[in-house]
Design an enzyme around this catalytic site. Structure first.
Site, short mmCIF file in Angstrom:
data_model
loop_
_atom_site.label_atom_id
_atom_site.label_comp_id
_atom_site.label_asym_id
_atom_site.label_seq_id
_atom_site.Cartn_x
_atom_site.Cartn_y
_atom_site.Cartn_z
N GLN A 41 43.30 31.15 43.52
CA GLN A 41 44.59 30.87 42.89
C GLN A 41 44.92 29.38 42.97
O GLN A 41 44.71 28.74 44.01
CB GLN A 41 45.70 31.68 43.56
CG GLN A 41 45.60 33.18 43.32
CD GLN A 41 46.18 33.59 41.97
OE1 GLN A 41 46.48 32.76 41.13
NE2 GLN A 41 46.34 34.89 41.76
N TYR B 1 38.45 44.16 41.44
CA TYR B 1 38.44 42.76 40.96
C TYR B 1 38.63 41.83 42.16
O TYR B 1 39.48 40.93 42.15
CB TYR B 1 39.55 42.51 39.94
CG TYR B 1 39.65 43.48 38.79
CD1 TYR B 1 38.84 43.33 37.66
CD2 TYR B 1 40.55 44.52 38.81
CE1 TYR B 1 38.94 44.20 36.58
CE2 TYR B 1 40.65 45.41 37.74
CZ TYR B 1 39.84 45.24 36.63
OH TYR B 1 39.95 46.12 35.57
N GLU C 165 33.44 43.91 42.86
CA GLU C 165 33.51 42.77 41.94
C GLU C 165 32.18 42.71 41.19
O GLU C 165 31.13 42.98 41.76
CB GLU C 165 33.73 41.48 42.74
CG GLU C 165 33.53 40.18 41.98
CD GLU C 165 34.55 40.00 40.86
OE1 GLU C 165 34.11 39.77 39.73
OE2 GLU C 165 35.76 40.08 41.14
N ASP D 195 43.83 43.22 40.68
CA ASP D 195 44.28 41.91 40.22
C ASP D 195 43.35 41.49 39.09
O ASP D 195 42.48 40.64 39.26
CB ASP D 195 44.24 40.91 41.37
CG ASP D 195 44.86 39.56 40.99
OD1 ASP D 195 45.34 39.43 39.85
OD2 ASP D 195 44.83 38.64 41.83
N CYS E 170 48.89 38.28 36.02
CA CYS E 170 49.39 36.99 35.52
C CYS E 170 49.87 37.11 34.08
O CYS E 170 50.12 36.11 33.41
CB CYS E 170 48.30 35.91 35.62
SG CYS E 170 46.79 36.30 34.73
#
Length: 471
Positions: free
Chosen positions: A212, A241, A262, A309, A336
């Protein structure tokens, strides 16, 4: 207006809201969240930044020459794709801005050719700088058109002398003129990663790692996400994720075990290194498609909490249905993009979940982007209905070619993850004019309250009736 002014604000278009005061920006984002997510529950007050400037720990800049031959650094204009010269960005780490300025001086000193898109010549295309917010470590990535870098020793020596905080210099080679990293990478100085501390854990961050860009708000966001999961220490947690393992590793301190998945191989390798770095042993990492993994995992295993996420485009229907198949008690969805998150929540709510909390965070001040974390809980199965039914008069037929109530229930459960009662099926059949026994909703008790089928279950039962060609 924002209390700070950018001279290229209108040309760059990267800070879409810089014409607003910060309070106005926050209100704008709250309204945006309400429009996308408000139908699922109350949107809480957005979590602001104390200092909404210079927060980006990842900075990328292109190097070009203008028509007069003058060297400049800049970024792509978001609306046209053209390049805008930027001397100082109000969002980027201030130390990174200083490093970029000195790299331009070294380009001139060592007569390094920068990329010219007109004739596709030149050596240096762009630079990526990653900064550790708490560690202070800095990585400089030089994106070049080919691997031969004759001046590299002197260039790197001068750069590190000017900025001792630099702990890593990496050269990446690729032909693309876009702000992407090539497949080939070579360490010119230091180590191939930097380290930073997030929520009390140490993470290795390589050139390609997803991390991030706003560490101050990320700590607040992840702390809230763990809080919403209400972990007691005996849960099995899924981190979908998972990237380099941030959320899963942070959650591991309060969970029995974490299963993290992932599909990017390098990210999984980094995640395993981060677990080892922090001495964490109750997290297992898998390199796989999250949808396929969860579907297979659900065949023989259960999970209490799922963290997800996904990227800005949101999750896929395939993944969401795999989550419904897993049937966790709680889901914590970080996004997001409230619009795609709202779309995905529709599927999860239809699948038997209730939204409990909607918490927005201003992760990207001065821009129109906003981060949200939403918690969902699994609704309990239908309560036992205290109604005496004369089942002999219901049309639960086995031999007349019509589907049985159990078949309708099985269809709805498999497709939507919803459990429906015979009473609800009978109510919806009558609503569509289908024959139903007279006593399907009558009781021998006086003033007995008859529960009515909720809208989501009505839609699911109606779909089942269409599937079985009854309507």
């Amino acid at each position: 207006m924002s209390d700070k002014k950018c001279p290229v604000y209108k040309k760059c278009n990267g800070c879409q809201l810089m014409n607003m005061s910060y309070d106005e920006q926050l209100r704008f984002k709250e309204i945006k969240c309400v429009r996308s997510l408000g139908k699922y529950g109350r949107v809480e007050k957005i979590v602001p930044m104390e200092n909404p400037y210079f927060y980006r720990n990842k900075v990328q800049t292109l190097f070009r020459k203008d028509r007069h031959g003058n060297l400049f650094s800049g970024v792509y204009q978001s609306s046209t794709g053209g390049i805008v010269g930027v001397e100082k960005c109000l969002l980027e780490n201030e130390k990174a801005t200083e490093i970029i300025s000195d790299i331009k001086k070294l380009i001139k000193k060592y007569r390094i050719l920068v990329y010219n898109p007109a004739n596709e010549t030149g050596f240096l295309n762009h630079v990526l700088i990653r900064s550790g917010f708490r560690s202070g470590e800095i990585m400089v990535v030089l994106a070049t058109r080919d691997s031969k870098f004759e001046q590299k020793n002197n260039f790197v020596k001068d750069l590190v002398a000017l900025h001792p905080q630099i702990t890593s210099v990496v050269q990446t080679v690729g032909k693309s003129e876009k702000l992407v990293l090539g497949k080939t990478q070579k360490v010119l100085f230091g180590k191939p990663y930097i380290e930073d501390i997030l929520c009390g854990l140490r993470f290795k961050i390589s050139a390609n790692s997803f991390y991030q860009v706003n560490p101050v708000q990320t700590e607040k966001l992840y702390t809230k996400a763990i809080e919403l999961a209400s972990l007691k220490g005996n849960e099995t947690v899924i981190d979908a994720y998972c990237g380099i393992g941030t959320i899963g590793l942070i959650a591991s301190k309060k969970a029995k075990e974490v299963i993290a998945v992932e599909n990017v191989k390098d990210a999984v390798m980094n995640a395993k290194e981060n677990a080892k770095l922090n001495g964490i042993e109750n997290v297992s990492f898998y390199c796989a498609d999250a949808s396929d993994f969860l579907k297979a995992y659900a065949e023989e295993n259960k999970a209490d909490v799922v963290f997800l996420d996904p990227p800005r485009m949101g999750s896929t229907p395939k993944f969401l249905y795999s989550v419904l198949k897993l049937n966790p008690k709680k889901i914590v969805y970080i996004s997001c993009n409230p619009e795609t998150q709202g779309r995905d929540l529709y599927t999860l709510v239809k699948g038997g979940y209730k939204v409990k909390k909607i918490c927005p965070f201003d992760m990207f001040p001065q821009t129109n982007h906003v981060e949200t974390v939403v918690s969902l809980v699994k609704l309990p199965p239908d309560d036992v209905i205290n109604i005496e039914l004369d089942l002999t008069k219901l049309d639960i037929s086995i031999n007349d070619g019509k589907p049985t109530y159990d078949q309708i229930k099985a269809y709805v459960l498999k497709k939507y993850g919803l459990k429906v009662s015979s009473l609800y099926i009978s109510q919806i059949k009558r609503k569509h004019g289908l024959e139903v026994g007279e006593s399907y909703n009558k009781s021998k008790k006086d003033n007995q309250h008859i529960p009515q089928c909720p809208k989501d279950k009505e839609d699911a039962i109606t779909d089942a009736l269409k599937y079985f060609k009854m309507i």
